[in-house]
Design a protein around this motif. Structure first.
Motif, PDB file in Angstrom:
ATOM      1  N   SER A  91       0.814  -1.220   0.000  1.00 56.50           N
ATOM      2  CA  SER A  91       0.000   0.000   0.000  1.00 56.50           C
ATOM      3  C   SER A  91       0.847   1.269   0.000  1.00 56.50           C
ATOM      4  O   SER A  91       0.374   2.332  -0.411  1.00 56.50           O
ATOM      5  N   ASN A  92       2.094   1.160   0.476  1.00 60.27           N
ATOM      6  CA  ASN A  92       2.982   2.324   0.529  1.00 60.27           C
ATOM      7  C   ASN A  92       4.019   2.328  -0.586  1.00 60.27           C
ATOM      8  O   ASN A  92       4.942   3.144  -0.572  1.00 60.27           O
ATOM      9  N   THR A  93       3.866   1.417  -1.535  1.00 60.86           N
ATOM     10  CA  THR A  93       4.822   1.313  -2.630  1.00 60.86           C
ATOM     11  C   THR A  93       4.177   1.812  -3.916  1.00 60.86           C
ATOM     12  O   THR A  93       3.160   1.272  -4.356  1.00 60.86           O
ATOM     13  N   HIS A  94       4.773   2.843  -4.503  1.00 60.28           N
ATOM     14  CA  HIS A  94       4.184   3.451  -5.699  1.00 60.28           C
ATOM     15  C   HIS A  94       5.137   3.471  -6.893  1.00 60.28           C
ATOM     16  O   HIS A  94       4.725   3.853  -7.992  1.00 60.28           O
ATOM     17  N   ASN A  95       6.372   3.072  -6.677  1.00 62.93           N
ATOM     18  CA  ASN A  95       7.356   3.093  -7.759  1.00 62.93           C
ATOM     19  C   ASN A  95       7.076   1.952  -8.743  1.00 62.93           C
ATOM     20  O   ASN A  95       7.132   0.775  -8.379  1.00 62.93           O
ATOM     21  N   LEU A  96       6.771   2.296  -9.986  1.00 65.62           N
ATOM     22  CA  LEU A  96       6.409   1.282 -10.970  1.00 65.62           C
ATOM     23  C   LEU A  96       7.552   0.332 -11.273  1.00 65.62           C
ATOM     24  O   LEU A  96       7.333  -0.866 -11.488  1.00 65.62           O
ATOM     25  N   ASN A  97       8.754   0.840 -11.292  1.00 68.14           N
ATOM     26  CA  ASN A  97       9.895  -0.022 -11.579  1.00 68.14           C
ATOM     27  C   ASN A  97      10.101  -1.049 -10.470  1.00 68.14           C
ATOM     28  O   ASN A  97      10.397  -2.219 -10.741  1.00 68.14           O
ATOM     29  N   ASP A  98       9.929  -0.619  -9.217  1.00 58.40           N
ATOM     30  CA  ASP A  98      10.035  -1.560  -8.090  1.00 58.40           C
ATOM     31  C   ASP A  98       8.941  -2.622  -8.170  1.00 58.40           C
ATOM     32  O   ASP A  98       9.196  -3.813  -7.942  1.00 58.40           O
ATOM     33  N   LEU A  99       7.730  -2.199  -8.471  1.00 63.58           N
ATOM     34  CA  LEU A  99       6.608  -3.134  -8.564  1.00 63.58           C
ATOM     35  C   LEU A  99       6.822  -4.130  -9.699  1.00 63.58           C
ATOM     36  O   LEU A  99       6.615  -5.336  -9.536  1.00 63.58           O
ATOM     37  N   TYR A 100       7.253  -3.615 -10.847  1.00 65.30           N
ATOM     38  CA  TYR A 100       7.441  -4.510 -11.991  1.00 65.30           C
ATOM     39  C   TYR A 100       8.593  -5.481 -11.736  1.00 65.30           C
ATOM     40  O   TYR A 100       8.497  -6.665 -12.079  1.00 65.30           O
ATOM     41  N   SER A 101       9.670  -5.002 -11.156  1.00 63.45           N
ATOM     42  CA  SER A 101      10.825  -5.870 -10.884  1.00 63.45           C
ATOM     43  C   SER A 101      10.433  -7.008  -9.963  1.00 63.45           C
ATOM     44  O   SER A 101      10.836  -8.167 -10.175  1.00 63.45           O
ATOM     45  N   TYR A 102       9.633  -6.685  -8.932  1.00 61.64           N
ATOM     46  CA  TYR A 102       9.205  -7.742  -8.013  1.00 61.64           C
ATOM     47  C   TYR A 102       8.231  -8.691  -8.705  1.00 61.64           C
ATOM     48  O   TYR A 102       8.335  -9.917  -8.555  1.00 61.64           O
ATOM     49  N   PHE A 103       7.290  -8.128  -9.447  1.00 56.63           N
ATOM     50  CA  PHE A 103       6.356  -8.975 -10.195  1.00 56.63           C
ATOM     51  C   PHE A 103       7.113  -9.929 -11.115  1.00 56.63           C
ATOM     52  O   PHE A 103       6.839 -11.135 -11.154  1.00 56.63           O
ATOM     53  N   LYS A 104       8.084  -9.403 -11.852  1.00 58.83           N
ATOM     54  CA  LYS A 104       8.823 -10.225 -12.803  1.00 58.83           C
ATOM     55  C   LYS A 104       9.578 -11.349 -12.098  1.00 58.83           C
ATOM     56  O   LYS A 104       9.652 -12.478 -12.604  1.00 58.83           O
TER      57      LYS A 104
END
Length: 232
Positions: A91-104
């Motif tokens: 909920s406190n994470t908004h950086n798209l690159n961080d989200l995508y890296s973790y998703f990947k």
């Protein structure tokens, strides 16, 4: 299609995906409006937020479907992502690159378990486009506020840009330039003080990336819903 007739809290991903759909739909309404050119920031914000929510939904679905544990006592009730070896609340994470890296990273870890009826290979251009968007707007503030980053970066999103009127006129007269639509400020003696381009082409690369990524992750999300959650 239970997601269309049940409240968000009953959805497999706790409503993250349906919220992404709604932000995507709102962006498309503004894009199709007559004054869409002046709505660059609202459109950009809606598209970017849709992408953020789609990524969070994809992450949540993978954790739940494949029983992937969170660290540091995080759970499906309080999900998180791993960034630089540290767990951060989703909920406190908004950086798209961080989200995508973790998703990947988790996507690749369960790739062989995905249903064979769908082609799951990610576009190699997706990561590049997400990095471009994230570079401009790492905190989800760039399109929300007139002053969000540096003066130079903030100026790039304005639909009114300073211009060299003399050069623009010469270019137009030569037949090689585009038509001019500008505002000219004069002093009390009718001397030109400033001139502004009212139809500048701004952030074309980012705007294109936002549109393409939003549709791509929407399609990927639909595949997740159909294959992994049975549209629940």
């Amino acid at each position: 299609m239970n997601i269309l007739i049940t409240p968000p809290e009953m959805h497999f991903d706790k409503g993250l995906g349906i919220s992404a759909w709604h932000f995507r739909d709102a962006a498309k309404v503004l894009i199709d409006s007559e004054n869409n050119r002046d709505l660059l920031s609202p459109i950009g914000y809606l598209q970017r937020h849709a992408i953020e929510l789609y990524l969070k939904s994809l992450i949540y679905i993978l954790h739940k479907k494949y029983n992937i544990c969170f660290g540091d006592k995080f759970s499906l009730d309080n999900p998180a992502i791993l960034v630089n070896d540290k767990w951060r609340p989703m909920s406190n994470t908004h950086n798209l690159n961080d989200l995508y890296s973790y998703f990947k990273s988790i996507y690749e870890s369960i790739f062989d378990n995905l249903p064979s009826s769908t082609e799951w290979t990610l576009s190699p251009n997706l990561e590049k486009q997400i990095k471009l968007i994230s570079g401009y707007d790492p905190k989800s503030t760039y399109f929300r506020y007139p002053q969000a980053t540096s003066e130079n970066q903030d100026q790039k999103k304005s639909t009114v840009q300073p211009m060299d009127l003399e050069s623009a006129l010469k270019s137009a007269q030569s037949g090689q330039g585009k038509p001019i639509k500008c505002a000219v400020l004069l002093d009390s003696d009718d001397n030109i003080v400033n001139s502004f381009d009212l139809t500048p082409e701004v952030l074309e690369d980012v705007r294109s990336a936002l549109s393409e990524v939003m549709e791509y992750v929407n399609n990927l999300h639909c595949a997740f819903l159909g294959e992994l959650t049975k549209w629940s």
